[in-house]
Scaffold this motif. Structure first.
Motif, PDB file in Angstrom:
ATOM      1  N   ARG A 130      11.372   0.032  11.267  1.00  0.00           N
ATOM      2  CA  ARG A 130      10.634  -1.164  10.868  1.00  0.00           C
ATOM      3  C   ARG A 130      10.338  -2.014  12.106  1.00  0.00           C
ATOM      4  O   ARG A 130      11.214  -2.247  12.930  1.00  0.00           O
ATOM      5  CB  ARG A 130      11.437  -2.004   9.862  1.00  0.00           C
ATOM      6  CG  ARG A 130      11.878  -1.251   8.635  1.00  0.00           C
ATOM      7  CD  ARG A 130      10.726  -0.813   7.767  1.00  0.00           C
ATOM      8  NE  ARG A 130       9.921  -1.914   7.275  1.00  0.00           N
ATOM      9  CZ  ARG A 130       8.879  -1.763   6.468  1.00  0.00           C
ATOM     10  NH1 ARG A 130       8.533  -0.547   6.058  1.00  0.00           N
ATOM     11  NH2 ARG A 130       8.175  -2.798   6.062  1.00  0.00           N
ATOM     12  N   SER A 131       9.090  -2.455  12.229  1.00  0.00           N
ATOM     13  CA  SER A 131       8.672  -3.222  13.402  1.00  0.00           C
ATOM     14  C   SER A 131       7.847  -4.430  12.954  1.00  0.00           C
ATOM     15  O   SER A 131       6.615  -4.417  13.016  1.00  0.00           O
ATOM     16  CB  SER A 131       7.845  -2.327  14.339  1.00  0.00           C
ATOM     17  OG  SER A 131       7.428  -3.048  15.475  1.00  0.00           O
ATOM     18  N   PRO A 132       8.508  -5.504  12.485  1.00  0.00           N
ATOM     19  CA  PRO A 132       7.775  -6.681  12.008  1.00  0.00           C
ATOM     20  C   PRO A 132       7.100  -7.438  13.155  1.00  0.00           C
ATOM     21  O   PRO A 132       7.571  -7.411  14.292  1.00  0.00           O
ATOM     22  CB  PRO A 132       8.869  -7.539  11.354  1.00  0.00           C
ATOM     23  CG  PRO A 132      10.131  -7.127  12.046  1.00  0.00           C
ATOM     24  CD  PRO A 132       9.970  -5.673  12.356  1.00  0.00           C
ATOM     25  N   HIS A 133       6.006  -8.113  12.842  1.00  0.00           N
ATOM     26  CA  HIS A 133       5.293  -8.931  13.826  1.00  0.00           C
ATOM     27  C   HIS A 133       6.098 -10.182  14.142  1.00  0.00           C
ATOM     28  O   HIS A 133       6.889 -10.660  13.309  1.00  0.00           O
ATOM     29  CB  HIS A 133       3.907  -9.304  13.270  1.00  0.00           C
ATOM     30  CG  HIS A 133       2.986  -9.876  14.304  1.00  0.00           C
ATOM     31  ND1 HIS A 133       2.772 -11.226  14.438  1.00  0.00           N
ATOM     32  CD2 HIS A 133       2.230  -9.275  15.268  1.00  0.00           C
ATOM     33  CE1 HIS A 133       1.919 -11.439  15.427  1.00  0.00           C
ATOM     34  NE2 HIS A 133       1.570 -10.273  15.942  1.00  0.00           N
ATOM     35  N   HIS A 134       5.887 -10.754  15.335  1.00  0.00           N
ATOM     36  CA  HIS A 134       6.711 -11.903  15.729  1.00  0.00           C
ATOM     37  C   HIS A 134       6.409 -13.174  14.933  1.00  0.00           C
ATOM     38  O   HIS A 134       7.161 -14.154  15.031  1.00  0.00           O
ATOM     39  CB  HIS A 134       6.572 -12.171  17.238  1.00  0.00           C
ATOM     40  CG  HIS A 134       5.197 -12.620  17.654  1.00  0.00           C
ATOM     41  ND1 HIS A 134       4.271 -11.764  18.212  1.00  0.00           N
ATOM     42  CD2 HIS A 134       4.593 -13.829  17.604  1.00  0.00           C
ATOM     43  CE1 HIS A 134       3.162 -12.425  18.488  1.00  0.00           C
ATOM     44  NE2 HIS A 134       3.337 -13.682  18.119  1.00  0.00           N
ATOM     45  N   THR A 135       5.349 -13.179  14.124  1.00  0.00           N
ATOM     46  CA  THR A 135       5.062 -14.348  13.284  1.00  0.00           C
ATOM     47  C   THR A 135       5.812 -14.314  11.955  1.00  0.00           C
ATOM     48  O   THR A 135       5.615 -15.186  11.118  1.00  0.00           O
ATOM     49  CB  THR A 135       3.550 -14.429  12.998  1.00  0.00           C
ATOM     50  OG1 THR A 135       3.132 -13.187  12.409  1.00  0.00           O
ATOM     51  CG2 THR A 135       2.755 -14.665  14.276  1.00  0.00           C
ATOM     52  N   ILE A 136       6.683 -13.337  11.752  1.00  0.00           N
ATOM     53  CA  ILE A 136       7.392 -13.172  10.482  1.00  0.00           C
ATOM     54  C   ILE A 136       8.247 -14.406  10.174  1.00  0.00           C
ATOM     55  O   ILE A 136       8.762 -15.075  11.074  1.00  0.00           O
ATOM     56  CB  ILE A 136       8.265 -11.895  10.520  1.00  0.00           C
ATOM     57  CG1 ILE A 136       8.790 -11.542   9.127  1.00  0.00           C
ATOM     58  CG2 ILE A 136       9.412 -12.046  11.522  1.00  0.00           C
ATOM     59  CD1 ILE A 136       9.473 -10.181   9.055  1.00  0.00           C
ATOM     60  N   SER A 137       8.398 -14.708   8.886  1.00  0.00           N
ATOM     61  CA  SER A 137       9.221 -15.851   8.469  1.00  0.00           C
ATOM     62  C   SER A 137      10.671 -15.430   8.275  1.00  0.00           C
ATOM     63  O   SER A 137      10.984 -14.241   8.214  1.00  0.00           O
ATOM     64  CB  SER A 137       8.687 -16.435   7.153  1.00  0.00           C
ATOM     65  OG  SER A 137       8.886 -15.500   6.096  1.00  0.00           O
ATOM     66  N   ASP A 138      11.548 -16.427   8.158  1.00  0.00           N
ATOM     67  CA  ASP A 138      12.977 -16.159   7.935  1.00  0.00           C
ATOM     68  C   ASP A 138      13.171 -15.309   6.681  1.00  0.00           C
ATOM     69  O   ASP A 138      13.917 -14.320   6.691  1.00  0.00           O
ATOM     70  CB  ASP A 138      13.762 -17.471   7.754  1.00  0.00           C
ATOM     71  CG  ASP A 138      13.526 -18.468   8.866  1.00  0.00           C
ATOM     72  OD1 ASP A 138      12.553 -18.307   9.614  1.00  0.00           O
ATOM     73  OD2 ASP A 138      14.320 -19.407   8.986  1.00  0.00           O
ATOM     74  N   VAL A 139      12.509 -15.717   5.595  1.00  0.00           N
ATOM     75  CA  VAL A 139      12.696 -15.039   4.302  1.00  0.00           C
ATOM     76  C   VAL A 139      12.166 -13.617   4.348  1.00  0.00           C
ATOM     77  O   VAL A 139      12.789 -12.695   3.815  1.00  0.00           O
ATOM     78  CB  VAL A 139      12.011 -15.839   3.171  1.00  0.00           C
ATOM     79  CG1 VAL A 139      12.004 -15.053   1.870  1.00  0.00           C
ATOM     80  CG2 VAL A 139      12.718 -17.176   2.978  1.00  0.00           C
ATOM     81  N   ALA A 140      11.026 -13.414   5.006  1.00  0.00           N
ATOM     82  CA  ALA A 140      10.463 -12.061   5.087  1.00  0.00           C
ATOM     83  C   ALA A 140      11.368 -11.135   5.891  1.00  0.00           C
ATOM     84  O   ALA A 140      11.449  -9.941   5.612  1.00  0.00           O
ATOM     85  CB  ALA A 140       9.075 -12.108   5.715  1.00  0.00           C
ATOM     86  N   LEU A 141      12.079 -11.669   6.873  1.00  0.00           N
ATOM     87  CA  LEU A 141      12.968 -10.838   7.687  1.00  0.00           C
ATOM     88  C   LEU A 141      14.267 -10.529   6.955  1.00  0.00           C
ATOM     89  O   LEU A 141      14.698  -9.376   6.882  1.00  0.00           O
ATOM     90  CB  LEU A 141      13.277 -11.527   9.015  1.00  0.00           C
ATOM     91  CG  LEU A 141      14.108 -10.700  10.002  1.00  0.00           C
ATOM     92  CD1 LEU A 141      13.293  -9.545  10.547  1.00  0.00           C
ATOM     93  CD2 LEU A 141      14.625 -11.572  11.141  1.00  0.00           C
TER      94      LEU A 141
END
Length: 511
Positions: free
Chosen positions: A273-284
């Motif tokens: 998994r490679s989330p974008h750096h704009t991800i929110s706390d809840v999404a992470l």
């Protein structure tokens, strides 16, 4: 007439059976849906009415009361359309209801009577088998996922008319049977990327091997274009293959999140998994009004890659501290609490400075203040949970132009597997699985040092200005390096290599 139809609700990564009681009363008119349904379920009456009309049936013009039990548990989503529709038909004597209670029935209806896929099928099927249901009826797109569960009849349908004919006229549905273990074994070693494609970077590849062998979190520090992302994407190819238990755990989480494709049954490769750096706390981390697993749970039993880690919001990074330690996430609400597993390897990358160059590089234009502000985005407690810091240097032209292939992932994975077997035997009587999970007691027991090694660490801490927190990390990584060499005793060569993997503890990186 009263009829009971059974569906299922998802809480965390588990399912709970829901009883849908439908009562049709001739002494009145109305449609009453109770049992804490959300708006998607309340709107189901419109979808059901149109779907039944388009296949030659209808909602009777009588008093219809539908209760979703347990009534104090909130029900969410459109997956109850099919079970409610069949309950109405059975309670109004439009179809036979003799065997309807033997099945878990789930599916979202389209207006023409077709079925749309739903989320969370695997935990629903597991719960159905546990509670002794004969089978499960669900949209055809979900059948491969449900068929993972043996000793349960799985029927996939494309239109509600097929189920009506099944109960009314005994027209059999096509049962789906899947040889899960054979499919698992056939796909377990398929990887889209291979380490042989990486040019140069022998030191970084060695660090990735050590990280994989001991389950260590790792951060890659290097200028843009040096191959940090390329290295990270190839990490799953050298990790030990998923066990059947791990594959089921991982598939359940992705099933709940609706990430399983229609052609997929059991996940056979460790997730990346490679989330974008704009991800929110809840999404992470997971959560929301109706809790869903976040990226760290989707990376369970796999790799979470944070590219350009300092660009993430500090609050996002800090919420990872507890999951990195406890390997699970707890989401609490006023009326319930759910747990999501989150045992993952953290791989992060970053530029050495805001300008992209190392502090001692002549091209570096970042001031000391800019460097400090950049590095302060990563807190000490977070870095404390990352065992290996490795500098990734720019690849020279000669290495890029070299046509020779490097070592394949298979060769590296064989060494990793041997090291993991040693750790499995070492920790067989504990809850620890690999070296990265060692605590102070295990470090003291399994990382004994001779005088030469002690002096080496002492000199390193004084000369390189290593922090006190680096000491345990050096010992853990040294233990893994020794395991890769199939050596029981730690020596100075293991210690010296481990010291090289503490770049961010050195003086010019000080945060």
């Amino acid at each position: 007439m009263l009829v009971k139809v059974y569906g299922s609700a998802i809480f965390g990564v588990s399912a709970q059976t829901i009883t849908i009681e439908v009562n049709v009363d001739t002494s009145g008119v109305g449609y009453h849906l109770v049992g804490l349904p959300d708006n998607a379920i309340k709107e189901s009456s419109y979808r059901i009415s149109a779907a039944l009309k388009n296949v030659g049936f209808k909602i009777p013009g009588k008093k219809i009361t539908i209760n979703m039990a347990p009534a104090d548990l909130r029900k969410e989503g459109s997956a109850y359309d099919l079970s409610i529709a069949l309950g109405i038909l059975a309670a109004s004597d439009q179809i036979k209801a003799e065997h309807i209670g033997e099945y878990i029935i789930m599916g979202e209806l389209s207006l023409d009577g077709g079925l749309l896929p739903i989320k969370g099928v695997l935990p629903i099927a597991i719960k159905a088998r546990e509670e002794g249901f004969k089978g499960i009826i669900l949209p055809k797109q979900n059948i491969r996922e449900a068929a993972i569960v043996d000793q349960l009849e799985v029927y996939g349908i494309e239109n509600i008319k097929e189920v009506i004919d099944f109960f009314n006229e005994d027209i059999p549905l096509e049962r789906t049977i899947l040889d899960t273990r054979k499919e698992f074994q056939d796909k377990i070693n398929f990887f889209p990327f291979d380490f042989s494609e990486v040019k140069g970077q022998e030191t970084a590849k060695r660090a990735m091997e050590v990280a994989a062998a001991g389950g260590h979190n790792i951060i890659l520090i290097g200028p843009p274009g040096s191959g940090k992302t390329m290295l990270a994407k190839r990490l799953p190819s050298i990790l030990p293959p998923l066990t059947m238990k791990e594959a089921l755990e991982t598939t359940k989480i992705h099933s709940v999140a609706g990430k399983i494709g229609t052609e997929t049954s059991l996940m056979t490769v460790r997730p990346f998994r490679s989330p974008h750096h704009t991800i929110s706390d809840v999404a992470l981390v997971g959560g929301g009004s109706y809790p869903q697993p976040g990226e760290i749970s989707l990376a369970h039993n796999g790799v979470l890659f944070l590219d350009e880690m300092p660009e993430f919001k500090r609050t996002v990074l800090e919420v990872m501290r507890q999951p990195l330690e406890d390997r699970e996430v707890t989401i609490s609400r006023a009326k319930f609490t759910v747990n999501y597993p989150a045992s993952f390897m953290l791989v992060a990358s970053m530029n050495p400075s805001p300008s992209g160059y190392f502090p001692d590089d002549p091209n570096n234009t970042s001031s000391q203040f800019e460097m400090q502000r950049y590095m302060n985005k990563l807190s000490g407690p977070l870095l404390d949970r990352i065992d290996i810091h490795i500098e990734v240097q720019k690849v020279e032209f000669e290495q890029l132009a070299d046509k020779r292939k490097g070592e394949t992932s298979d060769g590296i994975r064989n060494r990793v597997l041997k090291a993991r077997e040693i750790q499995t035997e070492r920790y067989k009587d504990t809850e620890i699985h690999y070296n990265a999970q060692m605590g102070p007691k295990e470090i003291e027991k399994f990382c004994e040092l001779d005088e030469t090694s002690k002096n080496l660490i002492k000199i390193a801490m004084e000369k390189l200005n290593l922090s006190a927190r680096a000491y345990d990390r050096i010992l853990k990584v040294s233990r893994t390096i020794a395991d890769l060499e199939l050596t029981e005793t730690l020596n100075s060569s293991h210690i010296s290599e481990a010291i090289q993997y503490r770049s961010l503890d050195r003086e010019f990186w000080s945060v």
